[in-house]
Design an enzyme around this catalytic site. Structure first.
Site, PDB file in Angstrom:
ATOM      1  N   CYS A  27     105.033  86.149  46.733  1.00  0.00           N
ATOM      2  CA  CYS A  27     106.151  86.875  47.566  1.00  0.00           C
ATOM      3  C   CYS A  27     107.327  85.870  47.136  1.00  0.00           C
ATOM      4  O   CYS A  27     107.479  85.350  45.920  1.00  0.00           O
ATOM      5  CB  CYS A  27     106.104  86.923  48.937  1.00  0.00           C
ATOM      6  SG  CYS A  27     105.480  85.072  49.751  1.00  0.00           S
ATOM      7  N   HIS A 532      96.031  49.663  39.726  1.00  0.00           N
ATOM      8  CA  HIS A 532      96.215  50.298  38.385  1.00  0.00           C
ATOM      9  C   HIS A 532      96.858  49.136  37.589  1.00  0.00           C
ATOM     10  O   HIS A 532      97.857  48.884  37.405  1.00  0.00           O
ATOM     11  CB  HIS A 532      97.072  51.499  38.237  1.00  0.00           C
ATOM     12  CG  HIS A 532      96.771  52.240  37.160  1.00  0.00           C
ATOM     13  ND1 HIS A 532      97.284  51.912  35.801  1.00  0.00           N
ATOM     14  CD2 HIS A 532      95.919  53.504  36.757  1.00  0.00           C
ATOM     15  CE1 HIS A 532      96.641  52.754  35.061  1.00  0.00           C
ATOM     16  NE2 HIS A 532      96.115  53.639  35.511  1.00  0.00           N
TER      17      HIS A 532
END
Length: 610
Positions: A27, A532
């Site tokens: 939509c 990390h």
């Protein structure tokens, strides 16, 4: 659209993969998936994804709210998932309820046409406007031409809906178009017909329900014939038999029934409005944004769309079209009052898109997280709806949303702008109410600065120690966008000066990557920490890294976790800038990093506030 490729790829992966997608439509702001198994979709990862506003499960659809650029994302998703005009055949593991099936079918039929319906309505409204201001007369060729451009889709709407419905129910869409075209044929519309002594005079142009119900009758007939007729003749005999069986039944029985149902639906809403237009306006206006939240607003608009297509002015549509202005008035008040830079960054585009009637970014990004603001926007919507009812304001053409919907409020028969002026009054008053309430009620979230003064209790904060010795770097300075843009969470980075990684907290080692370059820990207080080591060091495949702990092992603050050879890694061409990320950032009110330039192992690194 290539820059949407990564977003589309991640969306497909987190709705369960392309094999889990039965069908996809969109939509104005949402990708609307029908999934084979909704349990495979990862709500939390999608909600955290950069480019996704939120996700909703409603009406048998899995809805991913994107924003106004959803058509571009939709095209890339279709391309990557291999979704073509032919509906994929995937057996669903979930049995939809009758209501879910209804919402799914209606949405699938209506959504592909809404944008062009709106464009056509805008053209009709502007044509009336230009005629009223005297640029040309209603008898001129210009008026006739532009009126035809705007009116064509409304007049021939059964053809469009026939195509959409046929696609939705896996029927030949061109056969659906043909049925719609037959219903529009001038020889059988508005003329007296006689079948076995039964006289009837019906009109199916500018209608919707008749063609939908006729195709729902024709689809199983087509399937029945395809399964039983010989292959050598079925290509032409199937459509032949479908047309000569379904259309006469539909024209004489189903169509009149559908028109009657459509009339009842329209009359039902009108009866509520006639009973008390002000009360009806207040209720509809106040709760409309709740319907938008659940993604069922398109279905609720269907009777009004039917009214407007058939040429009947509609008050329900007039009510729902002004609600968005109350929402953006609240956002404007927040914009003017807040000192939070991040909130401003979210509110500015939300306000702009709201001007054009797209309120999902404002709802999900600004007002709903601050529930008082959402309630105030609903109050403003109720005021708008009440004024619409009080002044008897109606919509005459579909038009667009937001400011683009205003031309649809011009009454082409009145030869004046009274209805439009009254609409603007409703918008102005309701927006003023919403703005004033929001401006005086809104307050920035307060973050207490003196933790040591016990303003925040100890159980409301968690302090993580530095796991490395080295220089501190803001995440925004990292070369990797996933870390720099805080897609994975907030935190800080360290450029280590010695090759030892220690535990920043008491907790449990949840993840050790096979390449040993990254480790995940969940603290005893619930923070989820990703460390990390370096950028792109995954390519080293564990070379120069040595893990000291095992997955699932309990660790204490300061325990050695990993050793690594800084000199060798740098010599290989890699940087060891190490992000320390809180992956469950959304669980915290604020994450405050150390603002020093260097750190030692054991120094306070991050303060997490619940």
């Amino acid at each position: 659209m290539s820059h949407y490729k990564e977003l589309a790829k991640n969306i497909i992966e987190n709705v369960g993969g392309k094999d889990n997608i039965i069908a996809l439509t969109h939509c104005v702001t949402r990708l609307r998936f029908q999934l084979a198994d909704e349990s495979k979709a990862n709500d939390e990862l999608l909600k955290k994804m950069d480019g996704v506003v939120t996700v909703m499960r409603s009406g048998g659809q899995y809805q991913v709210v994107i924003g106004t650029h959803v058509p571009d994302v939709y095209q890339v998703v279709c391309e990557l998932a291999g979704i073509s005009n032919e509906k994929k055949v995937v057996k669903s593991t979930k049995k939809m309820t009758i209501m879910e099936k209804f919402f799914d079918i209606v949405s699938g039929i209506m959504l592909p046409s809404i944008a062009i319906l709106s464009a056509s309505g805008i053209i009709k409204g502007l044509n009336t406007l230009l005629e009223l201001v005297g640029l040309y007369s209603a008898e001129s060729s210009f008026f006739t031409l532009f009126d035809s451009i705007g009116d064509a889709m409304f007049y021939f709407f059964p053809i469009i809906i026939g195509y959409n419905t046929a696609k939705k129910v896996s029927m030949n869409p061109y056969l659906g178009m043909t049925i719609g075209a037959i219903l529009c044929h001038p020889a059988i519309n508005g003329v007296d017909m006689n079948f076995f002594g039964y006289k009837m005079n019906v009109t199916y142009t500018s209608s919707m329900l008749p063609v939908i119900l006729i195709i729902l009758l024709a689809a199983p007939l087509e399937k029945f014939l395809i399964e039983r007729l010989p292959k050598s003749i079925k290509s032409f005999t199937v459509p032949l038999l479908v047309l000569v069986i379904a259309v006469p039944i539909g024209y004489t029985l189903v169509g009149p029934f559908a028109n009657a149902v459509g009339g009842i639906l329209g009359d039902g809403i009108n009866a509520l409005i006639v009973l008390s237009p002000v009360l009806a306006g207040i209720i509809i206006g106040a709760f409309w944004q709740v319907f938008v939240l659940f993604g069922v607003h398109i279905v609720l608009m269907m009777p009004s769309i039917m009214n407007i297509i058939s040429g009947q002015p509609d008050m329900f549509m007039a009510i729902v079209k002004v609600v968005s202005f109350a929402q953006i008035a609240v956002v404007l008040a927040i914009l003017l009052k807040t000192k939070d830079k991040k909130l401003k960054e979210v509110a500015i585009p939300a306000f702009i898109s709201g001007i054009f009637g797209v309120t999902e970014p404002a709802i999900y990004g600004v007002t709903l997280p601050r529930i008082k603001m959402f309630v105030i926007s609903c109050i403003g919507g109720g005021v708008a709806g009440g004024i619409i009812g009080l002044l008897d304001i109606k919509v005459y053409n579909m038009g667009g949303m937001g400011i683009f919907g205003l031309p649809g409020n011009i009454d082409p028969a009145a030869n004046n702008f009274n209805n439009l002026i009254n609409t603007i009054i409703a918008i102005a008053v309701s927006s003023a109410v919403a703005f004033v309430l929001a401006f005086f009620v809104f307050k920035d979230d307060k973050i207490e600065e003196k933790i040591e003064d016990n303003i925040l209790k100890e159980d409301h904060i968690e302090i993580l120690n530095s796991p490395l010795k080295g220089n501190l770097i803001p995440l925004s300075d990292l070369s990797d966008d996933a870390f720099a843009q805080e897609i994975m969470g907030k935190g800080i980075a360290i450029e280590p000066s010695e090759g030892k990684l220690y535990s920043p907290c008491d907790g449990t080692v949840m993840t050790i990557f096979p390449t040993k370059h990254a480790i995940g820990i969940i603290s005893d207080k619930g923070s989820e920490i990703l460390i990390h080591l370096g950028m792109d060091t995954v390519r080293l495949d564990g070379k120069y890294f040595e893990t000291i702990v095992e997955q699932g092992q309990k660790v204490s603050k300061g325990d050695l976790l990993v050793t690594f050879d800084i000199e060798a890694i740098v010599k290989e061409g890699y940087t060891l800038e190490t992000p320390v990320i809180i992956t469950n950032t959304k669980d915290y009110h604020e994450i405050v990093p150390n603002n020093d330039s260097t750190t030692n192992v054991g120094d306070e690194l991050l303060t997490l506030m619940v």
